[in-house]
Design an enzyme around this catalytic site. Structure first.
Site, PDB file in Angstrom:
ATOM      1  N   SER A 152       0.818  -1.208   0.000  1.00 14.61           N
ATOM      2  CA  SER A 152       0.000   0.000   0.000  1.00 14.61           C
ATOM      3  C   SER A 152       0.859   1.269   0.000  1.00 14.61           C
ATOM      4  CB  SER A 152      -0.955  -0.028   1.199  1.00 14.61           C
ATOM      5  OG  SER A 152      -1.915   0.989   1.120  1.00 14.61           O
ATOM      6  N   ASP A 308      -2.486   6.542  -3.288  1.00 18.43           N
ATOM      7  CA  ASP A 308      -1.292   5.854  -2.813  1.00 18.43           C
ATOM      8  C   ASP A 308      -0.903   4.804  -3.850  1.00 18.43           C
ATOM      9  OD1 ASP A 308      -3.420   4.159  -2.330  1.00 18.43           O
ATOM     10  OD2 ASP A 308      -2.601   3.366  -0.473  1.00 18.43           O
ATOM     11  N   ASP A 310      -1.047   1.596  -4.327  1.00 18.03           N
ATOM     12  CA  ASP A 310      -1.953   0.541  -4.793  1.00 18.03           C
ATOM     13  C   ASP A 310      -3.362   1.066  -5.027  1.00 18.03           C
ATOM     14  OD1 ASP A 310      -2.679   0.805  -2.101  1.00 18.03           O
ATOM     15  OD2 ASP A 310      -3.151  -1.323  -1.891  1.00 18.03           O
ATOM     16  N   ASP A 312      -5.780   2.304  -3.317  1.00 19.24           N
ATOM     17  CA  ASP A 312      -6.965   2.079  -2.495  1.00 19.24           C
ATOM     18  C   ASP A 312      -7.279   3.281  -1.608  1.00 19.24           C
ATOM     19  OD1 ASP A 312      -4.924   1.763  -0.636  1.00 19.24           O
ATOM     20  OD2 ASP A 312      -5.677  -0.133   0.181  1.00 19.24           O
TER      21      ASP A 312
END
Length: 582
Positions: A152, A308, A310, A312
């Site tokens: 993440s 960010d 990834d 999410d």
């Protein structure tokens, strides 16, 4: 307790016998040869635990790091656990996805080979994808589970292994506990059933997902949007993917909603595991939005959108002449309140609000959501930190007729509809731009609407004091602080009496929440202080909230905000004094 040197060396050499990765074997051999006792002790202090987002840690050798052995063991645990509980798990398969980080391709491939070795079908993303796309794919394809290799928003040295169950949300106890138990019982990762990836593709055990999955995801996001196409006003925005995987997905999603004036930060658009322009690829970190801010000023943009790595999470900054760099970054709580108000209000105006609307947030997010929800007749529930708990609560309430409208956590995580049972920075960007467009058509901005909500419900000022305490000494200090706060709890904090306290390690105080290492104090002046160790980073976090009523008359809002800031400063000073060593 300091580990015995001979015992530590024996465990390190035993690890070498099962490690099949060349790089981590070399790293561990060098530490043994150098007699680097401190580094070995950190790597072998204990295994990585399933935290708020699965396994996550520094990439490196040993059970306390992210590596091929740890992923192989965890995947074997997952394979066996789903076969124990789901009779058709092998046929339904497991979605495997990854981000663009260091070792993500290799670790994802190992996970696929272990699953195939256990006879479990793999639904494989060939290219890096946003984590919410993988979460959607699992639910859409009725997979038995989902596993994503991602860290993440953590620094470049990290990676992780995030697991979702067959319901499409992150795993919760007892599933994670069973996976861990099986993984811990693996004698040697080298001996696990494992099928060569290319051979598994030829044999039909690995199914590569195609463009139809991307279209299904984007259509599901469209279906939960509320704005018109084209929008009532165009909003000029700049987007940064922070060297992550979100760029293409964001632009496709926004173009479908009619937003044609969204520009990318080219230097940060493509995945790059080195994250060369940011030290911490987290939109909340100081400096992370510098390039986006430069681009936004050059284009005269009204908004900055940042994901960010990834994708999410979503961060939004709004053009503001009063700010030193021309943009005001909204906190996760502020954007959460704006999105909640829009989704509840617009659904109500369009006659699409369920009979029993539900919004969910975490115990460390702003309690302002309770008042916003009440204004629309919605139920508001709080859960532990982590989106796994938000959707667990929603699914528990479904039989009673409650229907998900919105959920968020203060760390920039938003779920704006039922398409993805997790936070999703792509769909959140769609909804944020639709709100901005609707407001612009009325001659307003997000900041104007935030001010209206603040006047209505009061000033809710929040902040976080996050203390990084790495290594074994840091972990010991975190435990020491939490132990001391329990042994000698404060009767007052920064001059205000404690009126209520809650220790979520005490079963008698949980109020239905799972036991967790969290301490909360509510104060006489309507402030709140929460302490919890991070589940994914070596940090001790304190979450602070202050509420101030807004009086009548000119200047009342500014005065209430001034009082709130001053009070936050007092609470922050108290926290730093508590955490300081000695």
């Amino acid at each position: 307790m300091t580990p015995d040197r001979d015992d530590l060396l024996a465990r390190a050499r035993a690890w070498l016998t099962e490690d099949f990765d060349v790089e981590t074997r070399r790293e561990l051999e060098q530490l043994i040869d150098a007699d680097d006792f401190a580094s070995l002790a950190e790597r072998f202090a204990g295994p990585l635990e399933f935290g708020t987002a699965g396994l996550r840690g520094l990439v490196g050798a040993g059970p306390g790091r992210m590596n091929a052995v740890v992923v192989a063991r965890a995947t074997a645990g997952l394979a066996q656990q789903i076969k124990e509980t789901l009779p058709d798990a092998a046929e339904r398969g497991v979605v495997i996805a990854r981000d663009g980080r260091r070792m993500s391709p290799e670790l994802a491939r190992i996970a696929a080979e272990i699953l195939a070795g256990h006879g479990v079908k793999v639904l494989w993303f060939e290219a890096p994808v946003p984590t919410p796309v993988a979460a959607f794919a699992g639910k859409h394809l009725n997979a038995a589970a989902i596993a994503v290799v991602t860290a993440s928003h953590n620094p470049p040295e990290y990676n992780g292994f995030k697991v979702y169950g067959d319901s499409g949300h992150q795993i919760v106890p007892p599933q994670d506990e069973r996976i861990r138990a099986i993984a811990d019982g693996v004698a040697s990762a080298r001996e696990l059933p494992r099928r060569d990836f290319d051979d598994a593709v030829r044999g039909g055990l690995v199914q590569v997902l195609g463009d139809e999955l991307e279209e299904a995801y984007l259509k599901a996001l469209d279906d939960q949007c509320l704005g018109s196409v084209p929008p009532p006003a165009q909003v000029t925005a700049v987007h940064t993917a922070l060297h992550g995987v979100g760029d293409r997905w964001i632009h496709r999603a926004l173009t479908r909603r009619g937003f044609t004036d969204v520009h990318r930060v080219a230097a940060q658009a493509e995945p790059n595991a080195a994250f060369p322009t940011v030290r911490f690829p987290n939109p909340e970190e100081a400096g992370a939005l510098d390039l986006a801010t430069d681009e936004a000023r050059a284009r005269g943009a009204e908004l900055i959108l940042a994901n960010d790595p990834d994708a999410d999470r979503l961060c939004v900054a709004v053009a503001d002449a009063a700010s030193s760099d021309g943009f005001r970054v909204l906190t996760g709580n502020q954007l959460g309140i704006l999105l909640a108000d829009w989704l509840l209000g617009e659904r109500q105006r369009q006659g699409k609000l369920p009979d029993k609307p539900l919004v969910v947030t975490t115990i460390v997010s702003t309690s302002m959501l309770e008042r916003v929800a009440a204004a629309y007749g919605a139920r508001c529930d709080e859960v532990l930190t982590g989106f796994k708990w938000l959707w667990k609560k929603a699914l528990e309430l479904e039989p009673q007729g409650y229907r998900w409208v919105f959920g968020f956590e203060e760390a920039l995580g938003y779920c704006v509809g039922p398409a993805v049972r997790d936070k999703d920075g792509v769909s959140a960007a769609q909804v944020a731009l639709e709100l901005a467009a609707a407001l612009k058509a009325q001659g307003k901005t997000l900041l104007d609407r935030l001010e209206e909500l603040t006047r209505q419900h009061g000033v809710y000022a929040t902040s976080q004091v996050s203390t990084t305490l790495p290594g074994l000494e840091g972990a010991a200090r975190i435990q020491q602080v939490m132990k001391q706060l329990r042994a000698d709890p404060p009767g007052a904090i920064a001059g205000s009496r404690v009126t209520r306290a809650r220790d979520l390690m005490d079963a008698a105080q949980t109020g239905g929440l799972p036991r967790s290492n969290v301490l909360t104090w509510w104060l006489e002046d309507d402030s709140r202080v929460i302490f919890r160790p991070s589940g994914t980073e070596p940090k001790l976090k304190a979450y602070l909230e202050v509420r101030q009523e807004v009086g009548a008359g000119e200047g009342a809002l500014a005065e209430a905000e001034r009082r709130a800031r001053a009070r936050l400063g007092e609470l922050e000073a108290w926290v730093r004094q508590v955490v300081a060593p000695g």
